[in-house]
Design a protein around this motif. Structure first.
Motif, PDB file in Angstrom:
ATOM      1  N   SER A 190     -58.913  36.865  34.928  1.00  0.00           N
ATOM      2  CA  SER A 190     -58.287  38.167  35.152  1.00  0.00           C
ATOM      3  C   SER A 190     -59.211  39.230  34.589  1.00  0.00           C
ATOM      4  O   SER A 190     -59.791  39.048  33.514  1.00  0.00           O
ATOM      5  N   ILE A 191     -59.351  40.328  35.318  1.00  0.00           N
ATOM      6  CA  ILE A 191     -60.329  41.354  34.931  1.00  0.00           C
ATOM      7  C   ILE A 191     -59.656  42.713  34.854  1.00  0.00           C
ATOM      8  O   ILE A 191     -58.987  43.147  35.811  1.00  0.00           O
ATOM      9  N   ALA A 192     -59.842  43.377  33.730  1.00  0.00           N
ATOM     10  CA  ALA A 192     -59.424  44.766  33.577  1.00  0.00           C
ATOM     11  C   ALA A 192     -60.630  45.668  33.789  1.00  0.00           C
ATOM     12  O   ALA A 192     -61.736  45.355  33.331  1.00  0.00           O
ATOM     13  N   LEU A 193     -60.427  46.768  34.467  1.00  0.00           N
ATOM     14  CA  LEU A 193     -61.528  47.672  34.809  1.00  0.00           C
ATOM     15  C   LEU A 193     -61.156  49.086  34.380  1.00  0.00           C
ATOM     16  O   LEU A 193     -60.095  49.598  34.744  1.00  0.00           O
ATOM     17  N   ILE A 194     -62.021  49.709  33.623  1.00  0.00           N
ATOM     18  CA  ILE A 194     -61.822  51.093  33.192  1.00  0.00           C
ATOM     19  C   ILE A 194     -63.131  51.857  33.362  1.00  0.00           C
ATOM     20  O   ILE A 194     -64.187  51.385  32.929  1.00  0.00           O
ATOM     21  N   SER A 195     -63.051  53.028  33.984  1.00  0.00           N
ATOM     22  CA  SER A 195     -64.187  53.940  34.048  1.00  0.00           C
ATOM     23  C   SER A 195     -63.960  55.057  33.036  1.00  0.00           C
ATOM     24  O   SER A 195     -62.878  55.657  32.999  1.00  0.00           O
ATOM     25  N   PHE A 196     -64.953  55.331  32.236  1.00  0.00           N
ATOM     26  CA  PHE A 196     -64.799  56.294  31.150  1.00  0.00           C
ATOM     27  C   PHE A 196     -64.569  57.693  31.696  1.00  0.00           C
ATOM     28  O   PHE A 196     -65.293  58.174  32.575  1.00  0.00           O
ATOM     29  N   LEU A 215     -55.602  44.885  31.361  1.00  0.00           N
ATOM     30  CA  LEU A 215     -55.563  43.424  31.415  1.00  0.00           C
ATOM     31  C   LEU A 215     -54.119  42.931  31.494  1.00  0.00           C
ATOM     32  O   LEU A 215     -53.814  41.978  32.227  1.00  0.00           O
ATOM     33  N   GLY A 216     -53.228  43.576  30.752  1.00  0.00           N
ATOM     34  CA  GLY A 216     -51.814  43.219  30.842  1.00  0.00           C
ATOM     35  C   GLY A 216     -51.272  43.422  32.244  1.00  0.00           C
ATOM     36  O   GLY A 216     -50.508  42.592  32.765  1.00  0.00           O
ATOM     37  N   GLU A 217     -51.675  44.521  32.904  1.00  0.00           N
ATOM     38  CA  GLU A 217     -51.249  44.772  34.279  1.00  0.00           C
ATOM     39  C   GLU A 217     -51.795  43.715  35.229  1.00  0.00           C
ATOM     40  O   GLU A 217     -51.118  43.277  36.162  1.00  0.00           O
ATOM     41  N   ALA A 218     -53.046  43.306  35.002  1.00  0.00           N
ATOM     42  CA  ALA A 218     -53.645  42.282  35.865  1.00  0.00           C
ATOM     43  C   ALA A 218     -52.891  40.973  35.749  1.00  0.00           C
ATOM     44  O   ALA A 218     -52.628  40.289  36.752  1.00  0.00           O
ATOM     45  N   ARG A 219     -52.517  40.594  34.537  1.00  0.00           N
ATOM     46  CA  ARG A 219     -51.852  39.309  34.332  1.00  0.00           C
ATOM     47  C   ARG A 219     -50.383  39.331  34.745  1.00  0.00           C
ATOM     48  O   ARG A 219     -49.793  38.273  34.961  1.00  0.00           O
ATOM     49  N   LYS A 220     -49.803  40.524  34.866  1.00  0.00           N
ATOM     50  CA  LYS A 220     -48.420  40.598  35.353  1.00  0.00           C
ATOM     51  C   LYS A 220     -48.313  40.133  36.798  1.00  0.00           C
ATOM     52  O   LYS A 220     -47.302  39.574  37.201  1.00  0.00           O
ATOM     53  N   THR A 221     -49.360  40.378  37.574  1.00  0.00           N
ATOM     54  CA  THR A 221     -49.346  40.016  38.995  1.00  0.00           C
ATOM     55  C   THR A 221     -49.865  38.606  39.229  1.00  0.00           C
ATOM     56  O   THR A 221     -50.031  38.197  40.377  1.00  0.00           O
ATOM     57  N   GLY A 222     -50.154  37.877  38.160  1.00  0.00           N
ATOM     58  CA  GLY A 222     -50.617  36.514  38.302  1.00  0.00           C
ATOM     59  C   GLY A 222     -52.076  36.381  37.927  1.00  0.00           C
ATOM     60  O   GLY A 222     -52.772  37.374  37.698  1.00  0.00           O
ATOM     61  N   PRO A 223     -52.589  35.138  37.860  1.00  0.00           N
ATOM     62  CA  PRO A 223     -53.995  34.936  37.509  1.00  0.00           C
ATOM     63  C   PRO A 223     -54.915  35.386  38.649  1.00  0.00           C
ATOM     64  O   PRO A 223     -54.466  35.660  39.766  1.00  0.00           O
ATOM     65  N   ASN A 224     -56.214  35.468  38.330  1.00  0.00           N
ATOM     66  CA  ASN A 224     -57.221  35.755  39.336  1.00  0.00           C
ATOM     67  C   ASN A 224     -57.053  37.140  39.955  1.00  0.00           C
ATOM     68  O   ASN A 224     -57.184  37.336  41.157  1.00  0.00           O
ATOM     69  N   GLN A 225     -56.775  38.130  39.092  1.00  0.00           N
ATOM     70  CA  GLN A 225     -56.534  39.490  39.560  1.00  0.00           C
ATOM     71  C   GLN A 225     -57.482  40.476  38.875  1.00  0.00           C
ATOM     72  O   GLN A 225     -57.991  40.225  37.782  1.00  0.00           O
ATOM     73  N   ILE A 226     -57.672  41.608  39.559  1.00  0.00           N
ATOM     74  CA  ILE A 226     -58.421  42.729  38.981  1.00  0.00           C
ATOM     75  C   ILE A 226     -57.466  43.909  38.926  1.00  0.00           C
ATOM     76  O   ILE A 226     -56.774  44.206  39.914  1.00  0.00           O
ATOM     77  N   ALA A 227     -57.405  44.579  37.791  1.00  0.00           N
ATOM     78  CA  ALA A 227     -56.478  45.690  37.655  1.00  0.00           C
ATOM     79  C   ALA A 227     -57.131  46.831  36.915  1.00  0.00           C
ATOM     80  O   ALA A 227     -57.971  46.648  36.037  1.00  0.00           O
ATOM     81  N   ARG A 228     -56.712  48.036  37.296  1.00  0.00           N
ATOM     82  CA  ARG A 228     -57.116  49.237  36.571  1.00  0.00           C
ATOM     83  C   ARG A 228     -55.875  50.074  36.337  1.00  0.00           C
ATOM     84  O   ARG A 228     -55.028  50.226  37.231  1.00  0.00           O
ATOM     85  N   VAL A 229     -55.737  50.597  35.131  1.00  0.00           N
ATOM     86  CA  VAL A 229     -54.604  51.464  34.804  1.00  0.00           C
ATOM     87  C   VAL A 229     -54.989  52.892  35.139  1.00  0.00           C
ATOM     88  O   VAL A 229     -56.016  53.403  34.659  1.00  0.00           O
ATOM     89  N   TYR A 230     -54.208  53.558  35.948  1.00  0.00           N
ATOM     90  CA  TYR A 230     -54.470  54.958  36.319  1.00  0.00           C
ATOM     91  C   TYR A 230     -53.634  55.836  35.390  1.00  0.00           C
ATOM     92  O   TYR A 230     -52.406  55.941  35.522  1.00  0.00           O
TER      93      TYR A 230
END
Length: 231
Positions: A190-196, A215-230
């Motif tokens: 699972s990958i969390a992505l943030i742009s500064f 990362l918490g958002e990515a894992r909420k939708t299951g494994p093998n996900q990429i998520a970014r918090v807006y």
């Protein structure tokens, strides 16, 4: 000094004055020679001190690099995380230069350790680190955080570019089959992505908090996900 001595000796009134003049010029010549020799020695010592300082600096850099390197995966360890994130945040705020961060976490690592043992888990962590190095640039910084997570700092990287890097890493690991001692296992991350963004992130603490949230958002939708918090 030989020719000036002969010329000046004609202006002396007696042999005694000529002798005094000659001795004085010899002393002046000797003094000039000593001054030149001392200056040369001073320059030599300065060069020697500079070279020793340079060697010490290089040795210190090598030592710090060794201390900041994870012995298992040969990527940087968590000792370097705060300093490098602080440097990138300061550069982003001062010069408005973009950079992005990925937080890559191996899915279900405790379960894998329970079912397959610690040896296979070490192999998985090592290979995940190798995938990160293979799918990022030489200027990118890979840092191991804890047992199952890696932070990738991507200088001069916008959000869309970072998304492509994250997708490349996720896909490469998903397609791979890990094998050791006759056992095979599929692994995902699972990958969390943030742009500064200087308007939102005022330093490394804000950035790390945003990565944890993503990362918490990515894992909420299951494994093998990429998520970014807006935000």
């Amino acid at each position: 000094l030989f020719f000036p001595t002969i010329a000046l000796s004609f202006f002396a009134y007696t042999v005694f004055h000529q002798f005094i003049l000659f001795v004085g010029i010899l002393i002046a010549g000797w003094a000039a020679y000593e001054v030149g020799r001392l200056r040369t020695e001073h320059d030599r010592l300065n060069r020697a001190v500079f070279l020793q300082a340079y060697e010490l600096k290089k040795s210190k850099e090598v030592l710090e690099s060794c201390l900041a390197t994870d012995t298992q995966t040969q990527v940087y360890n968590e000792r370097l995380l705060n300093s490098r994130l602080t440097e990138e945040c300061d550069r982003g705020i001062r010069y408005r230069r973009p950079f992005s961060c990925l937080l890559v976490a191996v899915d279900r690592l405790p379960e894998l350790a329970e079912h397959y043992g610690p040896v296979l888990v070490r192999v998985i962590v090592q290979e995940v680190a190798d995938f990160l190095k293979e799918n990022t640039r030489s200027v990118d910084i890979i840092i191991r955080q804890g047992d199952e997570r890696f932070v990738a700092i991507l200088p001069e990287t916008q959000r869309d570019q970072a998304r492509m890097v994250a997708e490349r890493i996720r896909g490469a690991i998903e397609r791979n089959t890990f094998r050791i001692e006759g056992k095979t296992v599929k692994v995902t991350v699972s990958i969390a992505l943030i742009s500064f963004d200087p308007a939102i992130h005022h330093g490394k603490d804000d950035l790390l908090s945003a990565l944890e949230k993503a990362l918490g958002e990515a894992r909420k939708t299951g494994p093998n996900q990429i998520a970014r918090v807006y935000e």
